[in-house]
Design an enzyme around this catalytic site. Sequence first.
Site, PDB file in Angstrom:
ATOM      1  CB  CYS A 169      -3.725   3.224  -1.560  1.00 29.01           C
ATOM      2  SG  CYS A 169      -4.951   4.464  -1.221  1.00 29.01           S
TER       3      CYS A 169
ATOM      4  CD  GLN B 260      -6.757  -4.754   4.120  1.00 27.64           C
ATOM      5  OE1 GLN B 260      -7.686  -5.488   4.466  1.00 27.64           O
ATOM      6  NE2 GLN B 260      -6.956  -3.480   3.838  1.00 27.64           N
TER       7      GLN B 260
ATOM      8  CG  HIS C  30      -1.904   0.967   1.421  1.00 33.89           C
ATOM      9  ND1 HIS C  30      -1.651   2.249   1.838  1.00 33.89           N
ATOM     10  CD2 HIS C  30      -3.243   0.893   1.229  1.00 33.89           C
ATOM     11  CE1 HIS C  30      -2.789   2.921   1.894  1.00 33.89           C
ATOM     12  NE2 HIS C  30      -3.773   2.126   1.530  1.00 33.89           N
TER      13      HIS C  30
ATOM     14  CG  ASP D 170       0.595  -2.621   6.213  1.00 31.04           C
ATOM     15  OD1 ASP D 170      -0.361  -2.821   6.995  1.00 31.04           O
ATOM     16  OD2 ASP D 170       0.516  -1.873   5.221  1.00 31.04           O
TER      17      ASP D 170
HETATM   18  N1  PMP Z   1      -1.723  -0.866   4.653  1.00 28.99           N
HETATM   19  C1  PMP Z   1      -2.664  -1.633   4.069  1.00 28.99           C
HETATM   20  C2  PMP Z   1      -2.284  -3.008   3.613  1.00 28.99           C
HETATM   21  C3  PMP Z   1      -3.960  -1.144   3.930  1.00 28.99           C
HETATM   22  O1  PMP Z   1      -4.889  -1.911   3.355  1.00 28.99           O
HETATM   23  C4  PMP Z   1      -4.256   0.162   4.384  1.00 28.99           C
HETATM   24  C5  PMP Z   1      -5.643   0.754   4.215  1.00 28.99           C
HETATM   25  N2  PMP Z   1      -6.245   0.530   2.974  1.00 28.99           N
HETATM   26  C6  PMP Z   1      -3.254   0.912   4.981  1.00 28.99           C
HETATM   27  C7  PMP Z   1      -2.012   0.362   5.102  1.00 28.99           C
HETATM   28  C8  PMP Z   1      -3.496   2.292   5.501  1.00 28.99           C
HETATM   29  O2  PMP Z   1      -4.351   2.238   6.594  1.00 28.99           O
HETATM   30  P1  PMP Z   1      -4.939   3.569   7.237  1.00 28.99           P
HETATM   31  O3  PMP Z   1      -5.517   4.358   6.120  1.00 28.99           O
HETATM   32  O4  PMP Z   1      -5.964   3.063   8.206  1.00 28.99           O
HETATM   33  O5  PMP Z   1      -3.806   4.265   7.910  1.00 28.99           O
END
Ligand code: PMP
Length: 403
Positions: free
Chosen positions: A361, A202, A122, A199
Amino acid sequence: MYDINQVRADFPILARQIYGHPLVYLDNAATTQKPRQVVEAMVDEYYNVNANVHRGVHYLSQQATDLHEASRETVRQFIHAKSTNEILFTRGTTESINLLAFSFGEAFIHSGDEIIVSTLEHHSNIVPWQMLCQRKDAVLKVIPMNDDGRLDLEAYEKLLSEKTRLVCCTHVSNVLGTLNPVHDIIRIAHEHDVPVLIDGAQSVPHMSVDVTALDCDFFAFSGHKVYGPTGVGVLYGKENWLDRMPPYQGGGEMIKNVTFERTTYNALPYKFEAGTPDYVATHALATALDYLTALGMENVHTHEQQLTRYTLQRMSEIEGLHIYGQDHNSVISFQVGNIHHLDLGTLLDRLGIAVRTGHHCAEPLMRRLGIEGTVRASFALYNTQEEVDALVEGIQRVAKMFG
Ligand code: PMP
């Protein structure tokens, strides 16, 4: 064991109608809906407990502090960390990673050093590292992905060098649903004495996570993707790293003593938590984690795995439907013929079906796949086979419209 109707009754929003159709909410990778218990915990705290935490001698402040610190313990237990000193509250995964990039970067990244990320990240696990590399004249390296959507571990091993300072990798891809071999990624990095950030945005909502067994050095996740409120998240870090890292922000709470000449910093975890924390959200996050624990993460995982398998099977009936990747953990990205993902998503919305469209993203991953975007259906513990049927019928209707 797993009473889906009872579960759904805990989520009032699921009873909504959208354009005259029952809501089919399949955008859970973006954010999950909240059970009554979580919202009620927030309302109750604002109505009956509210006071600023940590510095108060009065009753309410101590009660709010107890709830806040008990929430840290709940998070610790949920991800199996050794100590609450390792649990930092942040605003979410993004802030957790930015905190790490700043603080770890200040302590350990110098000119010519290398940081490794993966093709499946992401943007929030790419851009903070890019910014750090710019600040420190360091180099970003990328683990390539095979055509099946899995990371190339041989190439990864070759990327590691005596200049590597950190490996950052997502646990589960928010686009393809791939469960990365994080055990191997961590083991291989540690053979080179390199720490690893996972991270977990998910993974935490869908499977039980044990950061101690994983042996990752850092782990980030967001409250709002795990049935908790927005604006709260977690950074787990091993104490021996956090102890050697400087504070991210300065202010109240993170200090031991302040003079105009010099400030000494508070102990862990407070050194990294400047200012008033969102103590209502931390308590509500703990309520969400308790909710999951009561359901049983194994049951949640099994339910979602069954639903994912059922969806893949039903989708195989749709002519021209292409699914990206080959390993799906509650996330399925697809396209149908040459129907633009935005058109498909918009028309599904008219049928009450909420999916996400676009690059999710993850623009570098889109580039690797040679596409601009996908339609993404992502599942939560409250989704049903009937909802998958509605999605499949919806896609078939749209496909017919496009001939
Ligand atoms: N990492 C991953 C794998 C995500 O799916 C997301 C959210 N789509 C994020 C980071 C960012 O999370 P947040 O917007 O809650 O900070």
